[in-house]
Design a protein around this motif. Structure first.
Motif, PDB file in Angstrom:
ATOM      1  N   PRO A  10       0.809  -1.227   0.000  1.00 26.69           N
ATOM      2  CA  PRO A  10       0.000   0.000   0.000  1.00 26.69           C
ATOM      3  C   PRO A  10       0.838   1.270   0.000  1.00 26.69           C
ATOM      4  N   VAL A  11       2.026   1.203   0.601  1.00 29.28           N
ATOM      5  CA  VAL A  11       2.892   2.384   0.615  1.00 29.28           C
ATOM      6  C   VAL A  11       3.355   2.716  -0.803  1.00 29.28           C
ATOM      7  N   LEU A  15       2.432   5.936  -3.120  1.00 33.64           N
ATOM      8  CA  LEU A  15       3.502   6.746  -3.706  1.00 33.64           C
ATOM      9  C   LEU A  15       3.302   6.914  -5.202  1.00 33.64           C
ATOM     10  N   ILE A  16       2.956   5.825  -5.891  1.00 29.61           N
ATOM     11  CA  ILE A  16       2.713   5.901  -7.338  1.00 29.61           C
ATOM     12  C   ILE A  16       1.519   6.805  -7.630  1.00 29.61           C
ATOM     13  N   ALA A  17       0.439   6.622  -6.867  1.00 29.94           N
ATOM     14  CA  ALA A  17      -0.782   7.406  -7.098  1.00 29.94           C
ATOM     15  C   ALA A  17      -0.528   8.892  -6.892  1.00 29.94           C
ATOM     16  N   THR A  18       0.218   9.247  -5.865  1.00 31.44           N
ATOM     17  CA  THR A  18       0.451  10.666  -5.596  1.00 31.44           C
ATOM     18  C   THR A  18       1.551  11.245  -6.480  1.00 31.44           C
ATOM     19  N   THR A  19       2.348  10.373  -7.106  1.00 39.02           N
ATOM     20  CA  THR A  19       3.233  10.872  -8.162  1.00 39.02           C
ATOM     21  C   THR A  19       2.390  11.381  -9.323  1.00 39.02           C
ATOM     22  N   PHE A  20       1.280  10.672  -9.590  1.00 38.32           N
ATOM     23  CA  PHE A  20       0.336  11.133 -10.608  1.00 38.32           C
ATOM     24  C   PHE A  20      -0.306  12.459 -10.195  1.00 38.32           C
ATOM     25  N   THR A  21      -0.750  12.572  -8.942  1.00 37.94           N
ATOM     26  CA  THR A  21      -1.408  13.818  -8.517  1.00 37.94           C
ATOM     27  C   THR A  21      -0.432  14.981  -8.558  1.00 37.94           C
ATOM     28  N   GLY A 134      -2.864  14.490   0.009  1.00 34.40           N
ATOM     29  CA  GLY A 134      -1.965  13.345  -0.026  1.00 34.40           C
ATOM     30  C   GLY A 134      -2.323  12.328   1.039  1.00 34.40           C
ATOM     31  N   LEU A 135      -2.664  12.809   2.219  1.00 35.17           N
ATOM     32  CA  LEU A 135      -3.050  11.920   3.311  1.00 35.17           C
ATOM     33  C   LEU A 135      -4.285  11.110   2.927  1.00 35.17           C
ATOM     34  N   ALA A 136      -5.230  11.751   2.264  1.00 38.68           N
ATOM     35  CA  ALA A 136      -6.457  11.060   1.859  1.00 38.68           C
ATOM     36  C   ALA A 136      -6.156   9.903   0.915  1.00 38.68           C
ATOM     37  N   GLU A 199       2.355  16.011  -1.306  1.00 34.98           N
ATOM     38  CA  GLU A 199       1.341  14.960  -1.390  1.00 34.98           C
ATOM     39  C   GLU A 199       1.936  13.553  -1.320  1.00 34.98           C
ATOM     40  N   PRO A 200       2.991  13.219  -2.082  1.00 38.87           N
ATOM     41  CA  PRO A 200       3.583  11.886  -1.931  1.00 38.87           C
ATOM     42  C   PRO A 200       4.099  11.609  -0.520  1.00 38.87           C
ATOM     43  N   VAL A 201       4.640  12.627   0.118  1.00 36.94           N
ATOM     44  CA  VAL A 201       5.166  12.444   1.479  1.00 36.94           C
ATOM     45  C   VAL A 201       4.037  12.113   2.448  1.00 36.94           C
ATOM     46  N   SER A 202       2.980  12.911   2.434  1.00 35.30           N
ATOM     47  CA  SER A 202       1.871  12.674   3.361  1.00 35.30           C
ATOM     48  C   SER A 202       1.116  11.396   3.002  1.00 35.30           C
ATOM     49  N   ALA A 203       1.101  11.018   1.718  1.00 34.96           N
ATOM     50  CA  ALA A 203       0.435   9.780   1.308  1.00 34.96           C
ATOM     51  C   ALA A 203       1.156   8.561   1.869  1.00 34.96           C
TER      52      ALA A 203
END
Length: 267
Positions: A10-11, A15-21, A134-136, A199-203
């Motif tokens: 999940p981590v 990280l991949i998802a928030t790289t997109f955001t 990012g946390l969300a 965002e990636p950090v908080s995600a």
């Protein structure tokens, strides 16, 4: 694609998802290279749209799953959702009070006194509300791993896509005012995309927290929702409605409807 994604932790997923955001934020910020001046009406529409996405994501992708995750645990179903929601809003309120930042339509900085430049204070304001986004995403992917259910991964995808879409106008909403402050196009773009790197950090933090400490899940989901609603009410809506016009409200409705559609379509 969802099945391919499920093979990662999940981590890594977060990280991949928030790289997109983040990339969507950078793409929006890059508009300063193609346009000499961004109108205030365009910025207001962008902020209204972002507000709609965040409100819908808070309810459909965070609070409802938090309530569902509490069922059958012996804890009142309302308790984690209400507690986490208020804690999330309270946390962002405290950060807002102490971290120096400057909203786009105000002359005076908020938070602790600082000698930072006006441009950097504008960047800090947007960076502040990218933390709950990012946390969300992170807690959504953490929830998917905890439940080991493809529908939860799909829900995490929907919130990542929704936040990514609203990050495009959000990146513009950072870089355009910086350009208006006199910064070069490259500097305006740099700080615009930089605001999304949080965002990636908080995600990663959010995903790791709920995966390794599973009882935190409903609290973490609702915490992210409370933080997002605080940012929406404190910053996005007031700035979008700074001029008398119905367009930002209509943009909010469109953003809400789009995020609702994504959540239902992926569920």
């Amino acid at each position: 694609m969802i099945h391919f994604f499920s093979q990662f932790s999940p981590v890594i997923q977060a990280l991949i998802a928030t790289t997109f955001t983040w990339a969507m934020t950078a793409l929006g910020a890059a508009i300063v290279f193609t346009s000499k001046q961004i109108s205030k009406k365009t910025l207001n529409l962008a902020l209204g749209f972002a507000a709609g996405v965040m409100i819908a994501a808070s309810f459909f992708s965070l609070l409802l799953p938090a309530i569902e995750a509490t069922e059958g645990t012996g804890v009142p179903t309302w308790f984690p959702a209400v507690t986490g929601f208020l804690l999330g809003g309270g946390f962002l309120w405290a950060v807002d009070k102490f971290m120096p930042h400057l909203h786009m339509n105000t002359a005076d900085a908020e938070g602790s006194k600082s000698n930072l430049s006006r441009s950097l204070l504008l960047v800090l304001a947007i960076t502040l509300h990218n933390i709950p986004e990012g946390l969300a995403v992170g807690v959504a992917f953490g929830a998917a791993a905890v439940h080991n259910d493809i529908s939860y991964i799909a829900a995490a995808f929907s919130i990542a896509i929704g936040i990514g879409i609203q990050n495009f106008p959000e990146g513009l909403a950072v870089s355009a005012p910086l350009r208006g402050e006199g910064l070069s196009r490259w500097k305006s773009f740099f700080w615009g995309q930089f605001s999304g790197l949080v965002e990636p950090v908080s995600a990663v933090i959010g995903a790791a927290a709920v995966y390794f400490i599973q009882p935190l899940l409903p609290y973490a989901l609702s915490f992210a929702a409370g933080a997002m609603i605080f940012v929406t009410s404190e910053e996005l809506i007031p700035e979008a409605e700074s001029e008398e016009s119905d367009l930002p409200t209509l943009a909010l409705m469109v953003g809400f409807a789009l995020m609702m559609l994504l959540d239902i379509a992926f569920s």
